[in-house]
Design an enzyme around this catalytic site. Sequence first.
Site, PDB file in Angstrom:
ATOM      1  N   ARG A 157       7.574  -7.136   9.861  1.00  0.00           N
ATOM      2  CA  ARG A 157       7.082  -5.898   9.236  1.00  0.00           C
ATOM      3  C   ARG A 157       7.887  -5.543   7.987  1.00  0.00           C
ATOM      4  O   ARG A 157       7.336  -5.065   6.987  1.00  0.00           O
ATOM      5  CB  ARG A 157       7.161  -4.755  10.253  1.00  0.00           C
ATOM      6  CG  ARG A 157       6.579  -3.455   9.723  1.00  0.00           C
ATOM      7  CD  ARG A 157       6.438  -2.424  10.834  1.00  0.00           C
ATOM      8  NE  ARG A 157       5.699  -1.260  10.387  1.00  0.00           N
ATOM      9  CZ  ARG A 157       6.190  -0.025  10.421  1.00  0.00           C
ATOM     10  NH1 ARG A 157       7.405   0.202  10.883  1.00  0.00           N
ATOM     11  NH2 ARG A 157       5.469   0.984   9.991  1.00  0.00           N
ATOM     12  N   HIS A 193       6.410  -4.720   4.337  1.00  0.00           N
ATOM     13  CA  HIS A 193       6.674  -3.470   3.609  1.00  0.00           C
ATOM     14  C   HIS A 193       7.447  -3.713   2.317  1.00  0.00           C
ATOM     15  O   HIS A 193       7.391  -2.896   1.400  1.00  0.00           O
ATOM     16  CB  HIS A 193       7.412  -2.473   4.515  1.00  0.00           C
ATOM     17  CG  HIS A 193       6.499  -1.813   5.506  1.00  0.00           C
ATOM     18  ND1 HIS A 193       6.808  -0.620   6.151  1.00  0.00           N
ATOM     19  CD2 HIS A 193       5.271  -2.164   5.962  1.00  0.00           C
ATOM     20  CE1 HIS A 193       5.817  -0.288   6.963  1.00  0.00           C
ATOM     21  NE2 HIS A 193       4.875  -1.207   6.874  1.00  0.00           N
ATOM     22  N   ASN A 217       8.243   4.164   6.485  1.00  0.00           N
ATOM     23  CA  ASN A 217       9.511   3.485   6.759  1.00  0.00           C
ATOM     24  C   ASN A 217      10.541   4.346   7.491  1.00  0.00           C
ATOM     25  O   ASN A 217      11.322   3.823   8.291  1.00  0.00           O
ATOM     26  CB  ASN A 217      10.151   3.000   5.445  1.00  0.00           C
ATOM     27  CG  ASN A 217       9.380   1.866   4.804  1.00  0.00           C
ATOM     28  OD1 ASN A 217       8.727   1.085   5.495  1.00  0.00           O
ATOM     29  ND2 ASN A 217       9.449   1.776   3.486  1.00  0.00           N
ATOM     30  N   HIS A 220       0.424  -7.340  14.968  1.00  0.00           N
ATOM     31  CA  HIS A 220       0.525  -6.324  16.017  1.00  0.00           C
ATOM     32  C   HIS A 220       0.363  -6.955  17.402  1.00  0.00           C
ATOM     33  O   HIS A 220       0.197  -6.241  18.390  1.00  0.00           O
ATOM     34  CB  HIS A 220      -0.477  -5.193  15.771  1.00  0.00           C
ATOM     35  CG  HIS A 220      -0.128  -4.351  14.569  1.00  0.00           C
ATOM     36  ND1 HIS A 220      -0.868  -3.262  14.178  1.00  0.00           N
ATOM     37  CD2 HIS A 220       0.896  -4.434  13.685  1.00  0.00           C
ATOM     38  CE1 HIS A 220      -0.323  -2.727  13.095  1.00  0.00           C
ATOM     39  NE2 HIS A 220       0.746  -3.417  12.764  1.00  0.00           N
TER      40      HIS A 220
HETATM   41  C1  HEM Z   1      -3.417  -3.007   8.368  1.00  0.00           C
HETATM   42  C2  HEM Z   1      -2.631  -1.995   8.109  1.00  0.00           C
HETATM   43  C3  HEM Z   1      -1.420  -1.696   8.938  1.00  0.00           C
HETATM   44  C4  HEM Z   1      -1.077  -0.486   9.429  1.00  0.00           C
HETATM   45  C5  HEM Z   1      -1.823   0.819   9.225  1.00  0.00           C
HETATM   46  C6  HEM Z   1       0.129  -0.662  10.189  1.00  0.00           C
HETATM   47  C7  HEM Z   1       0.810   0.349  10.841  1.00  0.00           C
HETATM   48  C8  HEM Z   1       1.849   0.172  11.707  1.00  0.00           C
HETATM   49  C9  HEM Z   1       2.473   1.216  12.475  1.00  0.00           C
HETATM   50  C10 HEM Z   1       2.097   2.699  12.411  1.00  0.00           C
HETATM   51  C11 HEM Z   1       3.421   0.640  13.243  1.00  0.00           C
HETATM   52  C12 HEM Z   1       4.344   1.358  14.237  1.00  0.00           C
HETATM   53  C13 HEM Z   1       5.536   1.913  13.473  1.00  0.00           C
HETATM   54  C14 HEM Z   1       6.328   2.922  14.281  1.00  0.00           C
HETATM   55  O1  HEM Z   1       5.772   3.522  15.189  1.00  0.00           O
HETATM   56  O2  HEM Z   1       7.521   3.112  13.963  1.00  0.00           O
HETATM   57  C15 HEM Z   1       3.420  -0.772  12.966  1.00  0.00           C
HETATM   58  C16 HEM Z   1       4.250  -1.690  13.549  1.00  0.00           C
HETATM   59  C17 HEM Z   1       4.275  -3.014  13.206  1.00  0.00           C
HETATM   60  N1  HEM Z   1       3.563  -3.595  12.172  1.00  0.00           N
HETATM   61 FE1  HEM Z   1       2.012  -2.818  11.222  1.00  0.00          FE
HETATM   62  N2  HEM Z   1       0.496  -1.966  10.153  1.00  0.00           N
HETATM   63  C18 HEM Z   1      -0.408  -2.640   9.396  1.00  0.00           C
HETATM   64  C19 HEM Z   1      -0.366  -3.970   9.040  1.00  0.00           C
HETATM   65  C20 HEM Z   1       0.680  -4.803   9.353  1.00  0.00           C
HETATM   66  C21 HEM Z   1       0.918  -6.089   8.740  1.00  0.00           C
HETATM   67  C22 HEM Z   1       0.087  -6.662   7.599  1.00  0.00           C
HETATM   68  C23 HEM Z   1       2.037  -6.602   9.341  1.00  0.00           C
HETATM   69  C24 HEM Z   1       2.746  -7.901   9.071  1.00  0.00           C
HETATM   70  C25 HEM Z   1       2.272  -8.882   8.357  1.00  0.00           C
HETATM   71  C26 HEM Z   1       2.459  -5.656  10.342  1.00  0.00           C
HETATM   72  C27 HEM Z   1       3.495  -5.840  11.209  1.00  0.00           C
HETATM   73  C28 HEM Z   1       3.912  -4.907  12.133  1.00  0.00           C
HETATM   74  C29 HEM Z   1       4.832  -5.205  13.203  1.00  0.00           C
HETATM   75  C30 HEM Z   1       5.385  -6.575  13.535  1.00  0.00           C
HETATM   76  C31 HEM Z   1       5.087  -3.999  13.863  1.00  0.00           C
HETATM   77  C32 HEM Z   1       6.072  -3.752  15.010  1.00  0.00           C
HETATM   78  C33 HEM Z   1       7.429  -3.433  14.392  1.00  0.00           C
HETATM   79  C34 HEM Z   1       8.568  -3.188  15.379  1.00  0.00           C
HETATM   80  O3  HEM Z   1       8.394  -3.251  16.581  1.00  0.00           O
HETATM   81  O4  HEM Z   1       9.662  -2.906  14.858  1.00  0.00           O
HETATM   82  N3  HEM Z   1       1.638  -4.565  10.301  1.00  0.00           N
HETATM   83  N4  HEM Z   1       2.452  -1.033  12.013  1.00  0.00           N
END
Ligand code: HEM
Length: 323
Positions: free
Chosen positions: A65, A69, A97, A196
């Site tokens: 992630r 970002h 972030n 995800h």
């Molecule tokens: C399509 C639009 C996307 C949205 C709206 C989105 C939104 C989010 C949100 C809200 C979270 C949880 C953050 C939290 O609660 O602190 C999250 C976690 C995550 N996102 Fe996304 N995301 C998107 C696309 C992506 C993409 C493109 C990637 C990587 C290529 C990605 C990788 C991740 C990962 C791996 C997590 C878990 C992070 C952790 O456990 O520390 N996401 N995302």
Amino acid sequence: MASQSHECVFVAFIFMLLLLFSATCKAQLSSSFYDTACPNALTTIRTSIRTAISRERRMAASLIRLHFHDCFVQGCDASILLNDSSTINSEMDAVGNRDSARGHNIVDAAKSEVEKICPGVVSCADILAVAARDASVAVGGPSWTVKLGRRDSTTANVDQANSDLPSFRASLGELISNFDRKGLSERDMVALSGSHSIGQAQCFTFRDRIYDNASDIDAGFASTRIRSCPTNTDGDANLAPLDLVTPNQFDNNYFKNLMRKKGLLQSDQVLFTGGSTDSIVSEYSRSPTTFSSDFASAMVKMGDIEPLTGTTGQIRRICSAVN
Ligand code: HEM
Ligand SMILES: *[C@@H]1O[C@H](CO)[C@@H](O)[C@H](O)[C@H]1NC(C)=O
Ligand SMILES: *[C@@H]1O[C@H](CO)[C@@H](O)[C@H](O)[C@H]1NC(C)=O
């Protein structure tokens, strides 16, 4: 006749100059970039990242992630790693972030290992790109060849982080145009959302969805999630896995969940609610190999967003501060 052929030679000469100019001007990333300058860079990074993930498996998700970002804000230039300072408004203060993006310390640690063997050679932006690949592999996800040669920014852009990082409330149309602005297709967007398949989200990011009683969420799934996500803001930071089936394994269950209305975030579920991406979701749910290879190519494409190359930017000594 003679003058005409002279003209031709002249035109050809100018054309060659232009070619040469455009080639040097737009330096390309290349997987062999550090082969002579720092041949052990990649193994050093891998060791560091594997160690971090063996201590905490979620770190794999956090690093993937972090790279995303980084790339969505002024390109893949490690701008997300910069702390606040007199010249920097840290991107870590952006809504997507703050109290959410993690893994900076792990990238810093990998960087200091690399500095020991080749000081001032390997950029933080490249270390982050390699870390994301190594993280995927460490949790059973796809591998790909990382292109290298990115340089590090001397600036950060918190306003762009606020405007360009997608929101968990986004509609399908918003997600499509958000990724399109970065040169990524609908198919890339769906494949990348497959990240995800691992990692965690905080209660405030999915509360509206689980209390909505909407028709696009499985009722049993909603009530399970409600148990650890109270309406009271005290529970805002409570975590839930983005993939309820295999939260620590990078696989295609994320897409199967969407087809059962068990996507955690609204931005997950909109990928399968009767829109143009439904067919991609069902394709990935049926074919783990298609998902795997599309994910790998989409990560390479994402890693190619507006890199600083050549003599632009710098090679930071410490990832959290400009030199
Ligand atoms: C399509 C639009 C996307 C949205 C709206 C989105 C939104 C989010 C949100 C809200 C979270 C949880 C953050 C939290 O609660 O602190 C999250 C976690 C995550 N996102 Fe996304 N995301 C998107 C696309 C992506 C993409 C493109 C990637 C990587 C290529 C990605 C990788 C991740 C990962 C791996 C997590 C878990 C992070 C952790 O456990 O520390 N996401 N995302
Ligand atoms: C959703 O349903 C539950 C019980 O099934 C009910 O208590 C709650 O008030 C409903 N919420 C909304 C927003 O309709
Ligand atoms: C940046 O912030 C982190 C976390 O607060 C800290 O550990 C690190 O030392 C800081 N970096 C610099 C160069 O001050």
